[in-house]
Structures are given as C-alpha cells and as structure tokens.
Design an enzyme around this catalytic site. Structure first.
Site, PDB file in Angstrom:
ATOM      1  N   GLU A 132       3.948  -1.517  20.225  1.00 50.71           N
ATOM      2  CA  GLU A 132       3.366  -2.137  19.030  1.00 50.71           C
ATOM      3  C   GLU A 132       3.518  -1.137  17.881  1.00 50.71           C
ATOM      4  OE1 GLU A 132      -0.399  -4.334  19.398  1.00 50.71           O
ATOM      5  OE2 GLU A 132      -1.149  -3.143  17.722  1.00 50.71           O
ATOM      6  N   TYR A 151      -4.381 -18.328  17.135  1.00 45.73           N
ATOM      7  CA  TYR A 151      -3.825 -18.348  18.498  1.00 45.73           C
ATOM      8  C   TYR A 151      -4.551 -19.403  19.339  1.00 45.73           C
ATOM      9  CZ  TYR A 151      -1.352 -13.766  18.212  1.00 45.73           C
ATOM     10  OH  TYR A 151      -0.520 -12.723  17.912  1.00 45.73           O
ATOM     11  N   ARG A 171     -16.257  -9.281  18.243  1.00 50.20           N
ATOM     12  CA  ARG A 171     -15.807  -9.092  16.862  1.00 50.20           C
ATOM     13  C   ARG A 171     -15.951 -10.384  16.060  1.00 50.20           C
ATOM     14  NH1 ARG A 171      -9.694  -7.122  15.632  1.00 50.20           N
ATOM     15  NH2 ARG A 171      -9.272  -8.766  17.148  1.00 50.20           N
ATOM     16  N   TYR A 175      -9.907  -7.033  26.392  1.00 49.87           N
ATOM     17  CA  TYR A 175      -9.530  -7.296  25.001  1.00 49.87           C
ATOM     18  C   TYR A 175     -10.091  -8.640  24.528  1.00 49.87           C
ATOM     19  CZ  TYR A 175      -6.645  -8.606  20.989  1.00 49.87           C
ATOM     20  OH  TYR A 175      -6.213  -9.035  19.755  1.00 49.87           O
ATOM     21  N   ARG A 202      -1.728 -10.419   9.399  1.00 49.28           N
ATOM     22  CA  ARG A 202      -0.512  -9.664   9.733  1.00 49.28           C
ATOM     23  C   ARG A 202      -0.333  -8.471   8.819  1.00 49.28           C
ATOM     24  NH1 ARG A 202       0.192 -10.937  14.865  1.00 49.28           N
ATOM     25  NH2 ARG A 202       0.271 -13.184  15.175  1.00 49.28           N
TER      26      ARG A 202
HETATM   27  C1  3EB Z   1      -0.677  -9.488  18.281  1.00 46.23           C
HETATM   28  O1  3EB Z   1       0.135  -9.690  17.389  1.00 46.23           O
HETATM   29  C2  3EB Z   1      -0.630  -8.114  18.886  1.00 46.23           C
HETATM   30  O2  3EB Z   1      -6.878  -7.662  17.765  1.00 46.23           O
HETATM   31  O3  3EB Z   1      -7.036  -6.514  15.912  1.00 46.23           O
HETATM   32  C3  3EB Z   1      -2.128  -6.587  16.753  1.00 46.23           C
HETATM   33  C4  3EB Z   1      -2.908  -6.192  15.666  1.00 46.23           C
HETATM   34  C5  3EB Z   1      -2.747  -7.105  17.878  1.00 46.23           C
HETATM   35  C6  3EB Z   1      -4.304  -6.318  15.702  1.00 46.23           C
HETATM   36  C7  3EB Z   1      -6.369  -7.010  16.838  1.00 46.23           C
HETATM   37  C8  3EB Z   1      -4.138  -7.234  17.898  1.00 46.23           C
HETATM   38  C9  3EB Z   1      -4.906  -6.845  16.822  1.00 46.23           C
HETATM   39  O4  3EB Z   1      -1.453 -10.341  18.697  1.00 46.23           O
HETATM   40  C10 3EB Z   1      -1.958  -7.505  19.070  1.00 46.23           C
END
Ligand code: 3EB
Length: 329
Positions: A322, A203, A150, A143, A216
C-alpha cells in the site's frame, strides 16, 4: 505561516526548527520530545535505524501544547496535530463491542471533543495503526472491528461518514496499542475520489458491516498553502482486490490508482496540476522479501521522488503493498 514536512533518517538527529508534530518509525523506542510524536513500532525496510518525519513550522511560530483524555496535541495558529495511543488491554468494552472497536470509538470521540473545544472541527488526515490488523476475533476481522468503532464515532460526533471525509491510512504492525495521529484545521477538506475505485465509504458489506471512513485524497489549505494528502492506496479496482499473490502487479496497480487520484486532484487544485514525481511517499510492504520488487517498480515509475519503505500489514489479507503520499506547496 508555512508548514513543511521534514524527513530524517539519522537516529540521533532531531529537527532544530519549530515542530508541530511528527512520526518515529522503527522498532527502537522513540525519543522524549515536547511535541506530539506517533511511534510506529515496525522496521523501516530500506536501511537506517529509524525514520523521523516532522511537520515543521516557521522559526518562532507560536505554539500551544496540551493533552485531552490521552490526546497529546500541539496547535499553531489554526493548525492542530495530535496523537493518541490506547492499549486494548485497558479498555472495558460496552456490551456487543470488542475491545478494539471500543478503543477506536473512544479515540475518535476524544479527538472530536478536542477539535470542537479548539474550534477547529475539520479533520484533514488520519494515520491509524494497530496490532494484528488481519487477525480474527469474535468472528470478525480486527480491521472490520476498527471500522465499526471509527464510523460510529464519526456519527456520534455529528460528522458525515460519506463524501467529505478525511484522507487516511490504516495499517497493521506486530504489536502495540491502537495509535491514531491526525492533522486538523479550520477549513473543510476538498475531497478527491478515484474513478477506477468504488469510494471506500461505499464499499459493499462483504468487506465488513461498516465501510471505512476515508477519502482517496484530500486537498487542504493552510494560509497561503495547498497540501495534497493521498490516502493509502492499494491494488483495488472497483471494490475488489486485483492481482492477489503478485506483488509486482499489485505495485503497478497501486501506482496506476495514485496516478488516477492525482488527475482528479489536479482538476480541483488551486496550485496547479500534480504529477507522480511531485509527491513524497511512504510504501507499506507486507513481506520483507518483496522489498526489491516493490522498489524496482516504484523507481521505474516515480523516478527520484522520495519513498520510505516500512514493514506493515495491509488491511486486506490479500493485499501485499500500500502506498501513500503527500505534496506540500
Ligand atoms: C483500501 O483502499 C485500502 O481504513 O483508513 C487505505 C487507506 C485503506 C485508508 C482506512 C484503508 C484506509 O481500501 C485500505
């Protein structure tokens, strides 16, 4: 021109209306259709052979269909839906890149080329699926490799990697190519973040060398409409996973996060506030044995809202569930 989302459970039925594009979730192979169709080769957990979701157009809406370097797309007016699958085995990575990282880069670069050529530069919503998402190769979780490819492609395509970035999900399935579906349009998204969570694009690097590129949630505006896309939402507070090993608490936390996102989206909405019961959902569950628990919590909280349960690996190995959703108005 009004876009709507149709969910079908029967394996034999196909929509009769005009389709922009859609999804086939299930282990069996998808039907041959004339529109872009993303296949998720993973079981639907709550019955039925397969799930089909289609973005429907009004009857008689004009469509243009095409293919650009593997991106199968269909356009109607100023809306464009596309799907691209790239098997990693066919990729020749540049030095220093893994095959998955290169595949992610190539896919997003081709999508951006297509969008620029079509004059519809704005990505609204991305659906990303890959095999073995939590597997490690060359010392880095897959990932995280995907995130590098990306993010690099966003920058190479002159797109921001922070702030106004599309809604998305990224999940693991047992096998198959890296597959990405997208909806794009002529207008930028209105981004929505969650005050309970650090924005994913910020992050810290303990989650990988390149942060994920997604909002989000995103509010988007086809002519006369408002659509809210809530990205895949998990049991993360701040930037940390909470309740590892406890699927019930993770489900509650994920729904608390979605409620917080809806409160923020409501502040930016043109069409009025969003409540949990207003959306349709897809819930990704890592272990089939957890389905009953997830369903129980979801039913308590979401009532009659439509939810589809799909077997998938979440992008951190300590996340068990999720949930994503959308509301079309
Ligand atoms: C998170 O909140 C959970 O990499 O496109 C959620 C939605 C998550 C999209 C992405 C990853 C992605 O980090 C993982």
């Amino acid at each position: 021109m009004s876009l709507s989302l149709l969910s079908l459970r029967s394996f034999s039925s196909l929509p009769t209306g005009q389709v922009l594009g859609g999804f086939h979730v299930g282990a069996a192979s998808p039907p041959a259709v004339a529109w872009p169709l993303q296949h998720l080769p993973t079981p639907v957990l709550d019955g039925g052979e397969a799930l089909r979701e289609c973005w429907l157009l009004p009857d008689g809406a004009p469509v243009l269909t095409g293919e650009h370097e593997g991106v199968v797309w269909r356009r109607s007016g100023d809306l464009l839906f596309g799907v691209i699958d790239v098997p990693e085995a066919g990729v020749v990575p540049e030095p220093g890149r893994s095959a998955l990282q290169q595949a992610a880069f190539d896919i997003y670069a081709r999508i951006f080329q297509l969008l620029d050529a079509q004059g519809l530069p704005h990505l609204w919503r991305l659906w990303n699926y890959m095999a073995d998402i939590n597997g490690e190769a060359d010392g880095l979780e897959r990932y995280r490799q995907f995130n590098i490819g990306r993010g690099d492609a966003f920058e190479a395509g002159a797109r921001s990697v922070v702030g106004r970035v599309p809604a998305a999900c990224a999940l693991g399935v047992a096998s198959g190519p890296l597959t990405v579906a997208f909806l794009a349009g002529p207008t930028p998204i209105v981004p929505v973040e969650n005050p309970r969570q650090v924005s994913a694009f910020l992050y810290p690097d303990r989650y990988g060398p390149r942060s994920p590129t997604f909002s989000r949630a995103a509010l988007v505006h086809p002519p006369g409409q408002e659509i809210l896309f809530v990205s895949g939402t998990a049991s993360i507070v701040g930037h940390e996973t909470v309740h590892p090993g406890d699927v019930r608490a993770q489900t509650v936390e994920s729904l608390d996060n979605i409620a917080a996102v809806l409160a923020q989206a409501s502040l930016k909405s043109r069409s009025g506030p969003f409540a949990l019961g207003d959306l349709g959902y897809r819930a990704y569950v890592r272990h089939p044995a957890d389905l009953a628990t997830v369903r129980e919590v979801v039913a308590q909280r979401l009532g009659d809202a439509p939810v589809t349960y799909v077997l998938a690996d979440v992008c951190r190995s300590d996340l068990l569930v999720e949930i994503e959703g959308q509301c079309v108005r």
